[in-house]
Structures are given as C-alpha cells and as structure tokens.
Design a protein around this motif. Structure first.
Motif, PDB file in Angstrom:
ATOM      1  N   LEU A   1       0.813  -1.227   0.000  1.00 50.86           N
ATOM      2  CA  LEU A   1       0.000   0.000   0.000  1.00 50.86           C
ATOM      3  C   LEU A   1       0.842   1.270   0.000  1.00 50.86           C
ATOM      4  N   GLY A   2       2.163   1.125   0.018  1.00 51.72           N
ATOM      5  CA  GLY A   2       3.042   2.293   0.090  1.00 51.72           C
ATOM      6  C   GLY A   2       3.396   2.692   1.504  1.00 51.72           C
ATOM      7  N   ALA A   3       2.939   1.926   2.492  1.00 48.70           N
ATOM      8  CA  ALA A   3       3.217   2.274   3.889  1.00 48.70           C
ATOM      9  C   ALA A   3       4.707   2.182   4.203  1.00 48.70           C
ATOM     10  N   GLY A   4       5.371   1.163   3.673  1.00 47.97           N
ATOM     11  CA  GLY A   4       6.799   1.012   3.927  1.00 47.97           C
ATOM     12  C   GLY A   4       7.596   2.170   3.361  1.00 47.97           C
ATOM     13  N   ALA A   5       7.270   2.573   2.147  1.00 45.76           N
ATOM     14  CA  ALA A   5       7.957   3.714   1.528  1.00 45.76           C
ATOM     15  C   ALA A   5       7.710   4.984   2.340  1.00 45.76           C
ATOM     16  N   ALA A   6       6.480   5.169   2.797  1.00 46.28           N
ATOM     17  CA  ALA A   6       6.151   6.358   3.585  1.00 46.28           C
ATOM     18  C   ALA A   6       6.927   6.382   4.906  1.00 46.28           C
ATOM     19  N   ILE A   7       7.038   5.239   5.554  1.00 51.12           N
ATOM     20  CA  ILE A   7       7.783   5.181   6.817  1.00 51.12           C
ATOM     21  C   ILE A   7       9.270   5.442   6.571  1.00 51.12           C
ATOM     22  N   ILE A   8       9.832   4.836   5.534  1.00 49.70           N
ATOM     23  CA  ILE A   8      11.248   5.090   5.234  1.00 49.70           C
ATOM     24  C   ILE A   8      11.463   6.571   4.954  1.00 49.70           C
ATOM     25  N   ASP A   9      10.625   7.163   4.129  1.00 46.87           N
ATOM     26  CA  ASP A   9      10.783   8.584   3.816  1.00 46.87           C
ATOM     27  C   ASP A   9      10.688   9.439   5.075  1.00 46.87           C
ATOM     28  N   ARG A  10       9.762   9.107   5.960  1.00 50.32           N
ATOM     29  CA  ARG A  10       9.611   9.876   7.204  1.00 50.32           C
ATOM     30  C   ARG A  10      10.838   9.702   8.096  1.00 50.32           C
ATOM     31  N   CYS A  11      11.359   8.483   8.159  1.00 46.95           N
ATOM     32  CA  CYS A  11      12.569   8.230   8.952  1.00 46.95           C
ATOM     33  C   CYS A  11      13.778   8.970   8.384  1.00 46.95           C
ATOM     34  N   LEU A  12      13.916   8.986   7.060  1.00 46.73           N
ATOM     35  CA  LEU A  12      15.047   9.689   6.452  1.00 46.73           C
ATOM     36  C   LEU A  12      14.947  11.190   6.679  1.00 46.73           C
ATOM     37  N   LEU A  13      13.750  11.728   6.645  1.00 48.52           N
ATOM     38  CA  LEU A  13      13.553  13.150   6.954  1.00 48.52           C
ATOM     39  C   LEU A  13      13.985  13.435   8.397  1.00 48.52           C
ATOM     40  N   ALA A  14      13.560  12.584   9.318  1.00 54.72           N
ATOM     41  CA  ALA A  14      13.960  12.758  10.724  1.00 54.72           C
ATOM     42  C   ALA A  14      15.470  12.606  10.878  1.00 54.72           C
ATOM     43  N   ALA A  15      16.059  11.661  10.150  1.00 53.24           N
ATOM     44  CA  ALA A  15      17.512  11.457  10.228  1.00 53.24           C
ATOM     45  C   ALA A  15      18.249  12.726   9.813  1.00 53.24           C
ATOM     46  N   ARG A  16      17.784  13.348   8.747  1.00 49.28           N
ATOM     47  CA  ARG A  16      18.414  14.609   8.316  1.00 49.28           C
ATOM     48  C   ARG A  16      18.212  15.692   9.371  1.00 49.28           C
ATOM     49  N   ASP A  17      17.018  15.762   9.946  1.00 50.49           N
ATOM     50  CA  ASP A  17      16.755  16.747  11.002  1.00 50.49           C
ATOM     51  C   ASP A  17      17.660  16.533  12.209  1.00 50.49           C
ATOM     52  N   PHE A  18      18.016  15.275  12.473  1.00 51.61           N
ATOM     53  CA  PHE A  18      18.911  14.945  13.582  1.00 51.61           C
ATOM     54  C   PHE A  18      20.381  15.078  13.186  1.00 51.61           C
TER      55      PHE A  18
ATOM     56  N   ARG B   1      13.817  -4.792  -2.312  1.00 48.41           N
ATOM     57  CA  ARG B   1      13.498  -3.938  -3.465  1.00 48.41           C
ATOM     58  C   ARG B   1      13.099  -2.540  -3.003  1.00 48.41           C
ATOM     59  N   LEU B   2      12.330  -2.453  -1.921  1.00 51.31           N
ATOM     60  CA  LEU B   2      11.930  -1.151  -1.384  1.00 51.31           C
ATOM     61  C   LEU B   2      13.146  -0.357  -0.921  1.00 51.31           C
ATOM     62  N   TYR B   3      14.042  -0.978  -0.194  1.00 50.16           N
ATOM     63  CA  TYR B   3      15.241  -0.282   0.281  1.00 50.16           C
ATOM     64  C   TYR B   3      16.070   0.225  -0.899  1.00 50.16           C
ATOM     65  N   GLU B   4      16.238  -0.623  -1.891  1.00 51.30           N
ATOM     66  CA  GLU B   4      17.032  -0.213  -3.054  1.00 51.30           C
ATOM     67  C   GLU B   4      16.355   0.911  -3.830  1.00 51.30           C
ATOM     68  N   ARG B   5      15.031   0.871  -3.955  1.00 50.09           N
ATOM     69  CA  ARG B   5      14.311   1.976  -4.617  1.00 50.09           C
ATOM     70  C   ARG B   5      14.443   3.269  -3.831  1.00 50.09           C
ATOM     71  N   ARG B   6      14.658   3.171  -2.547  1.00 55.70           N
ATOM     72  CA  ARG B   6      14.803   4.345  -1.699  1.00 55.70           C
ATOM     73  C   ARG B   6      16.255   4.785  -1.583  1.00 55.70           C
ATOM     74  N   GLY B   7      17.151   4.232  -2.405  1.00 55.34           N
ATOM     75  CA  GLY B   7      18.529   4.715  -2.482  1.00 55.34           C
ATOM     76  C   GLY B   7      19.542   4.003  -1.625  1.00 55.34           C
ATOM     77  N   PHE B   8      19.160   2.925  -0.962  1.00 57.13           N
ATOM     78  CA  PHE B   8      20.111   2.163  -0.165  1.00 57.13           C
ATOM     79  C   PHE B   8      20.918   1.256  -1.085  1.00 57.13           C
ATOM     80  N   THR B   9      22.222   1.136  -0.806  1.00 55.73           N
ATOM     81  CA  THR B   9      23.077   0.250  -1.580  1.00 55.73           C
ATOM     82  C   THR B   9      23.660  -0.819  -0.660  1.00 55.73           C
ATOM     83  N   ARG B  10      23.823  -2.008  -1.220  1.00 55.41           N
ATOM     84  CA  ARG B  10      24.280  -3.151  -0.438  1.00 55.41           C
ATOM     85  C   ARG B  10      25.740  -2.995  -0.045  1.00 55.41           C
ATOM     86  N   LEU B  11      26.030  -3.402   1.170  1.00 54.50           N
ATOM     87  CA  LEU B  11      27.394  -3.444   1.699  1.00 54.50           C
ATOM     88  C   LEU B  11      27.846  -4.903   1.779  1.00 54.50           C
ATOM     89  N   ALA B  12      29.138  -5.115   1.765  1.00 49.74           N
ATOM     90  CA  ALA B  12      29.684  -6.469   1.851  1.00 49.74           C
ATOM     91  C   ALA B  12      29.671  -7.008   3.278  1.00 49.74           C
TER      92      ALA B  12
END
Length: 142
Positions: free
Chosen positions: A72-89, A107-118
């Motif tokens: 439903l887009g809830a995960g994307a909305a929560i990630i976006d809200r968390c990233l906004l708060a992270a920048r504010d912090f 897939r959601l994390y990658e669409r939101r700009g996260f890249t995999r680490l080793a």
C-alpha cells in the motif's frame, strides 16, 4: 519476523527493545513512526544512532508491517519519514540490516537509495541478519 524465518538468537524479534519501544525511541536523535489503518496500528519503523557506529550514522530499525499493510506504500512512507527525521537529527548516513529472502523489503530499500554493503557496520547485536545496506543522506540539513 517468524513469517520470514527470523527466529532465535541474533534477530530483532528477541531484542528486549521490542518490549520497551517508548523508552528506546524517546532517546536523543531517535524516533519511531507508526501506520494506522481504521484506527489499528498495522506497521511502523524507526531510527536511532547506530550502536557502535560513528555519530554521523543512524540505523533504520524495527520496520514491521502486518500483511494487510503491505503493498500500500506504507513502507515507503515510513522510510521517507525516517530519512527526513535522520536529516533533522543531522545524520549523514542511514544503515540497515535485513535478511536475504525478504525480497519485497530489499526492493523497497534499493528503490529508496540504499546500496548493499559487503559486511555489517556497528554493533547492532542482530547477528542473524545477512544483508546490509547504507544510504548517504547528503550534507546536513539546510
């Protein structure tokens, strides 16, 4: 988490923080957000400084959604809200840990700009996780 095989030692579901979420997320530079549907909490996610990390990196944590909230887009909305708060912090990077096999979440994390680490960062205590991601948040908020 049991739905995805994440049971036993090393998984967030056994994390004592789950029993005292309010205390954990009222700490400095921490926040937790929930999604409600028809007055019922169906998911949420939060952020906090990365344990054992530098002061510039936060961790996206405790992202849980009931099946009826998925797609439903809830995960994307929560990630976006968390990233906004992270920048504010004034965090510069956001880290997360998950499990291979949680394909929709990855897939959601990658669409939101996260890249995999080793390898993992910090000392989260979630030794059962086997996929690690990082996202640059840009400079400090303007």
């Amino acid at each position: 988490m049991p739905e995805f095989g994440a049971v036993g030692d090393g998984f967030a579901i056994n994390d004592p923080e789950v029993d005292w979420m309010q205390r954990a997320y009222t700490a400095p530079r921490s926040a937790y957000f929930v999604v409600e549907r028809d007055g019922v909490v169906v998911g949420g996610g939060g952020l906090a400084p990365l344990a054992g990390g530098d002061g510039d990196t936060c961790e996206l944590r405790k992202m849980y959604f009931l099946p009826e909230a998925r797609g439903l887009g809830a995960g994307a909305a929560i990630i976006d809200r968390c990233l906004l708060a992270a920048r504010d912090f004034a965090f510069r990077r956001c880290y997360l840990e998950t499990l291979r096999g949680m394909d929709a979440a990855i897939r959601l994390y990658e669409r939101r700009g996260f890249t995999r680490l080793a390898a993992p960062l910090g000392d989260t205590g979630h030794g059962g996780c086997n996929a690690f991601y990082l996202r640059d948040l840009g400079g400090p908020p303007a």
